[in-house]
Enzyme design. Structure first.
Site, short mmCIF file in Angstrom:
data_model
loop_
_atom_site.label_atom_id
_atom_site.label_comp_id
_atom_site.label_asym_id
_atom_site.label_seq_id
_atom_site.Cartn_x
_atom_site.Cartn_y
_atom_site.Cartn_z
CD GLU A 133 -2.78 11.31 3.75
OE1 GLU A 133 -1.89 12.22 3.52
OE2 GLU A 133 -3.88 11.43 3.77
CD GLU A 142 -4.17 22.84 3.97
OE1 GLU A 142 -4.52 22.06 5.32
OE2 GLU A 142 -4.82 23.16 3.33
C1 LIG Z 1 -3.91 13.53 6.46
S1 LIG Z 1 -4.39 13.15 8.10
C2 LIG Z 1 -4.23 11.45 8.24
C3 LIG Z 1 -4.91 10.58 9.35
C4 LIG Z 1 -4.61 8.96 8.94
N1 LIG Z 1 -3.33 8.59 9.17
C5 LIG Z 1 -5.08 8.46 7.71
O1 LIG Z 1 -4.33 8.05 6.91
O2 LIG Z 1 -6.44 8.55 7.65
C6 LIG Z 1 -2.91 13.61 9.22
C7 LIG Z 1 -3.16 13.58 10.78
O3 LIG Z 1 -2.06 13.88 11.37
C8 LIG Z 1 -2.26 14.48 12.48
N2 LIG Z 1 -0.86 15.31 12.81
C9 LIG Z 1 -0.40 16.52 11.84
N3 LIG Z 1 0.83 16.77 12.28
C10 LIG Z 1 1.08 16.19 13.43
C11 LIG Z 1 2.18 16.18 14.65
N4 LIG Z 1 3.22 16.97 14.33
N5 LIG Z 1 1.98 15.15 15.33
C12 LIG Z 1 0.91 14.39 15.53
N6 LIG Z 1 -0.21 14.29 14.71
C13 LIG Z 1 -0.10 15.02 13.52
C14 LIG Z 1 -3.46 15.57 12.18
O4 LIG Z 1 -4.20 16.10 13.38
C15 LIG Z 1 -4.19 14.44 11.16
O5 LIG Z 1 -5.18 13.59 12.06
#
Ligand SMILES: C[S@@+](CC[C@H](N)C(=O)[O-])C[C@H]1O[C@@H](n2cnc3c(N)ncnc32)[C@H](O)[C@@H]1O
Length: 371
Positions: A133, A142
């Site tokens: 997501e 973002e």
């Molecule tokens: C929009 S949230 C979605 C969380 C979960 N998958 C959900 O659907 O509820 C995006 C998540 O991706 C993580 N994230 C963003 N970029 C990332 C990266 N390059 N590597 C690992 N995690 C990442 C963020 O810290 C965040 O927890």
């Protein structure tokens, strides 16, 4: 958009340098209250849940990579749908909570939570499915799509499937009282400035008037030329929505998503109203791949909806001043005249060149888009 750099150096796909506020971005996701906000978005949750459980054939016995697992919810659903192995990658300390949640749901033999940035981690194998997501406000604001593309290039089997598989950005003309509110805010800021100038001169003997133009420009940019979050009612949309960008998640490159530039042409469908600006939103689809299609195609839309709003809302780009619309034809012509400062264009020119926006993607918070 910052410059791009290659992290880890092991692959040919370039990672995006999201700039100095990158730490703040991850900081937000480290809090449960923020994950809870996403987990409470029923439209988002239902779409992902249905996409997985109505397409179990993509998951049963398969390997899955969840990019940015957050609380671990998508990884857990993938395992419940029958995945053999799920790699759940999360950059923040939320990984610890995800690990706890996986264990509490007795899925620790299937789901492996890996704390680290997607660009840096090494997996023991390539995967059949990448789920994520990744969508930001107005899709790419973002957004972490660059990390998903990076993961796809490095870790998805050639026969693999992307969840979601497609994304689109939409724009439509709107009416909104925000246009007056923002003008009032700007005028209040200027009145405050004039008082400040007088006071500074009388109390401290310095004439600040020479900076009035610069201050005004700064405030105009902030109040009048900055897009903002809004949850619109569908009846605020006064013309046909148009697609300004389509992304195939199986093939898109980072270059494809760095900027969005679109000339939009929309028919105004309401009369006796005001054209106050444009709203932008997105949808994504879960279609599987050409070779391995979904059994049930699922759509997640963030379009204005009276009953089913999302935490993404819509992004509103206001026009100052708004244009009064009496009849449909004159509305389009007037607006184009105003925007393009042309001598009377032909009607077909009007229809083709209503407005042009440039949208810089993947910038860090605070969320502002200038145009
Ligand atoms: C929009 S949230 C979605 C969380 C979960 N998958 C959900 O659907 O509820 C995006 C998540 O991706 C993580 N994230 C963003 N970029 C990332 C990266 N390059 N590597 C690992 N995690 C990442 C963020 O810290 C965040 O927890």
């Amino acid at each position: 958009m910052g410059s791009r750099s290659v992290n880890g150096g092991a692959t040919s796909a370039a990672a995006v340098d999201k700039g100095v506020d990158f730490a703040n971005y991850f900081c937000t996701y480290g809090f449960l209250y923020h994950q809870k906000e996403m987990l409470s978005d029923r439209v988002r949750m239902d779409a992902y849940y249905n996409s997985i459980f109505e397409n179990k054939h993509h998951f049963e016995g398969k390997t899955v990579l969840d990019v940015g697992t957050g609380s671990g919810i998508l990884a857990i659903w993938s395992a419940q749908a029958g995945a053999r192995k799920v790699y759940a990658v999360e950059a923040t300390k939320m990984a610890e909570h995800a690990r706890e949640l996986v264990k509490a749901n007795n899925l620790q033999d299937v789901v492996e939570v890996i704390e680290g940035s997607m660009e840096d981690v090494t997996l023991p194998e390539q995967v059949d499915v990448i789920i994520s997501e990744w969508m930001g406000y107005f899709l790419l604001r973002e957004s972490m799509l660059d990390s998903v593309i990076f993961a796809r290039e490095r870790w998805l089997k050639p026969s693999g499937v992307m969840y979601p598989s497609h994304a689109r950005m939409w724009m439509a003309p709107i009416r909104s009282g925000l246009v007056d509110q923002k003008m009032n805010d700007y005028e209040d800021a200027m009145n405050d400035w004039y008082g400040f100038v007088n006071e500074t001169e009388s109390c401290y003997g310095v004439d600040m008037r020479v900076l009035t133009k610069q201050f005004s420009e700064e405030q105009r940019k902030y109040y009048l030329k900055t897009s903002m979050w809004n949850n619109l009612h569908p009846n605020q949309v006064i013309g046909t929505p148009v697609i300004i960008k389509e992304i195939d998640c199986s093939t898109a490159t980072i270059n494809d998503i760095l900027t969005v530039r679109a000339s939009i042409s929309s028919s105004i469908t309401a009369e006796n109203t005001r054209l106050c600006g444009f709203a932008g939103w997105f949808d994504v689809h879960f279609r599987g791949s050409h070779e391995n299609p979904a059994q049930q195609e699922i759509e997640l839309t963030t379009a204005p909806n009276e009953d089913f709003g999302t935490h993404w809302g819509q992004q509103v780009f206001l026009l100052h001043p708004p244009t009064v619309i009496r009849s449909i034809t004159s509305a389009i012509c007037k607006q184009v005249l105003h925007r393009m400062k042309l001598h009377p264009p032909t009607f077909s020119q009007c229809l083709q060149k209503c407005a042009t926006f440039e949208f810089p993607c993947m910038l860090p918070r605070p969320m502002r888009i200038y145009w």
